[in-house]
Motif scaffolding. Structure first.
Motif, PDB file in Angstrom:
ATOM      1  N   LYS A 200      55.153 -28.397 -91.977  1.00 36.83           N
ATOM      2  CA  LYS A 200      54.811 -29.161 -90.778  1.00 36.83           C
ATOM      3  C   LYS A 200      54.669 -28.215 -89.586  1.00 36.83           C
ATOM      4  N   GLY A 201      53.520 -28.295 -88.901  1.00 30.36           N
ATOM      5  CA  GLY A 201      53.311 -27.480 -87.715  1.00 30.36           C
ATOM      6  C   GLY A 201      52.705 -26.119 -87.971  1.00 30.36           C
ATOM      7  N   LYS A 202      52.464 -25.774 -89.223  1.00 31.72           N
ATOM      8  CA  LYS A 202      51.901 -24.464 -89.540  1.00 31.72           C
ATOM      9  C   LYS A 202      50.453 -24.356 -89.086  1.00 31.72           C
ATOM     10  N   TYR A 203      49.688 -25.427 -89.263  1.00 28.17           N
ATOM     11  CA  TYR A 203      48.272 -25.409 -88.913  1.00 28.17           C
ATOM     12  C   TYR A 203      47.946 -26.522 -87.923  1.00 28.17           C
ATOM     13  N   GLY A 204      47.128 -26.191 -86.928  1.00 32.45           N
ATOM     14  CA  GLY A 204      46.729 -27.164 -85.930  1.00 32.45           C
ATOM     15  C   GLY A 204      45.557 -28.007 -86.406  1.00 32.45           C
ATOM     16  N   PRO A 205      45.226 -29.061 -85.655  1.00 31.13           N
ATOM     17  CA  PRO A 205      44.140 -29.972 -86.058  1.00 31.13           C
ATOM     18  C   PRO A 205      42.771 -29.310 -86.057  1.00 31.13           C
ATOM     19  N   ALA A 211      52.116 -19.175 -86.090  1.00 33.18           N
ATOM     20  CA  ALA A 211      53.120 -18.328 -86.745  1.00 33.18           C
ATOM     21  C   ALA A 211      54.476 -19.024 -86.729  1.00 33.18           C
ATOM     22  N   ILE A 212      55.185 -18.950 -87.863  1.00 30.50           N
ATOM     23  CA  ILE A 212      56.552 -19.469 -87.955  1.00 30.50           C
ATOM     24  C   ILE A 212      57.440 -18.277 -88.295  1.00 30.50           C
TER      25      ILE A 212
END
Length: 419
Positions: A200-205, A211-212
């Protein structure tokens, strides 16, 4: 006199196998430290649990059936058979001692079983931070008991692929497992990641890559150095013999080339990162060292140190671009395992014919395709069945809270958590 020579050779080569196997077993610690450093703090306990559990499962399943599938060796219920020393000495005395390999079958099993665990360790990092623990461990049972031993039988075991062709006859060679171990692990990981999806949150729309960062880069660096050390056993032990001058020299050259490839891989990756990002990226440096190690694993005995250095440097460059490309494809791999072990494992196979005249590019390509298709397709089926039966991914709320609490009921760094 021949009997004493055989006994001494038996002792030396058995001891050599055991020490090299112990070094490879220590790579389990390297994977555990590397992965725990590259995941977020809330997932540390779970990743450590996975690494120790998968090593244990690999040892058990390979002892029950994996070794038998791969080499026709002993089964757990009957025990791992050892050589009958009297028969060995008698046979060598009758036929004339020719220096052929003589060592304990138990030492061979031990050396082989730690390779199985290495292949499964590759999977652990790629599916980190969102896969259910028990789904992962169930897959580990199938991977180490059946998927890996089958492709191992077609390669190191010398068996024909479904009765159609023998890879050795086609000119396939993989000295210590760039494809057989590393690419196989990455293939299983890729199948799992594709079904699992990104964190969750790794790639935007709009395709942005966020980066995590990992929670503990000192641990990640320590893990890489442990893996580097263990790789001397991984490649050096694959010479399979130490007790004569020629093979002792070969082991030394394998050590030298392994070290050179890792060093050049790390430096090359760091330079590429500096050019692309304007900074020396530690994670790329670490993955560059591992990429160099994976590339040289397919053939560390025939290259000159200069060639080994070049191969390692190419791996260091390739791994950086591979990690960036895989991220653009929205394939979420928290530790870069698919790039390091998969892409660079394939690269390692394809450079073998440059220095090893007994192999061919066509044979290497067919061998790589056989390994990838078998492991990827069967893994995809197994992951799919597990997903249908029990699910493979935690809920969004559980992922947010962290795998440590959800799967293990404890945190790795409780003093940093508010009460």
């Amino acid at each position: 006199m021949e009997n004493h020579i055989v006994e001494l050779q038996y002792a030396l080569d058995t001891f050599y196998f055991l020490v090299m196997g112990a070094l490879v077993m220590w790579m389990a610690a390297g994977f555990a430290m590397l992965e725990s450093g590259l995941v977020r703090a809330k997932n540390t306990t779970e990743i450590l649990t996975k690494n120790i559990a998968l090593y244990s499962i690999a040892c058990i399943m390979y002892m029950i059936c994996g070794y038998h599938i791969m080499y026709g060796g002993g089964w757990f219920l009957n025990g791992i058979s050892d050589f009958d020393m009297a028969s060995i000495i008698s046979a060598n005395a009758e036929n004339g001692f020719d220096g052929s390999a003589v060592y304990s079958a138990a030492s061979d099993f031990f050396f082989q079983v730690v390779f199985v665990a290495t292949a499964m360790s590759v999977v652990s990092g790629a599916v980190a931070e969102r896969m259910k623990l028990w789904a992962f461990l169930l897959f580990a049972v199938v991977m180490t008991a059946f998927i890996y031993p089958m492709e191992g039988a077609w390669t190191w075991g010398g068996a024909s692929v479904f009765g159609m062709y023998t890879l050795g006859d086609l000119g396939f060679s993989d000295f210590a497992g760039s494809g057989i171990v590393h690419m196989a692990g990455a293939s299983a990981a890729l199948a799992g990641v594709l079904l699992l999806g990104a964190r969750k949150g790794k790639y935007g729309p709009n395709g942005e890559v966020h980066a995590i960062p990992g929670s503990n880069l000192p641990l990640a660096a320590l893990g890489t150095l442990i893996l580097w050390l263990g790789w001397f056993g991984f490649n050096g032990g694959s010479v399979l013999k130490l007790s004569d001058a020629a093979n002792a020299h070969s082991v030394a050259m394998v050590f030298l080339n392994t070290n050179a490839a890792a060093a050049c891989g790390s430096v090359a990756a760091m330079i590429v990162a500096r050019i692309l990002f304007g900074k020396a990226d530690l994670t790329m440096l670490l993955n560059g060292a591992l990429a160099g190690l994976v590339v040289i694993t397919a053939e560390p005995s025939t290259p000159s140190p200069v060639m080994a250095s070049i191969f390692g440097a190419i791996g260091g460059v390739v791994v950086v671009f591979s990690i960036l490309t895989i991220d653009k494809l929205k394939i979420d791999d928290p530790v870069g395992a698919i790039s390091v072990h998969g892409v660079c494992g394939f690269l390692g196979l394809m450079v073998v014919p440059i220095t090893n005249g007994d192999s061919s590019f066509s044979g290497q390509l067919i061998g790589a395709a056989t390994i990838f298709v078998w492991v990827f397709v069967v893994s995809l089926v197994v992951w799919g069945i597990i997903k249908a039966v029990m699910g493979i991914r935690v809920t969004e709320e559980e992922e947010y809270e962290g795998m440590d609490i959800i799967d293990c009921g404890m945190e790795a760094y409780p003093e940093f958590v508010k009460s």
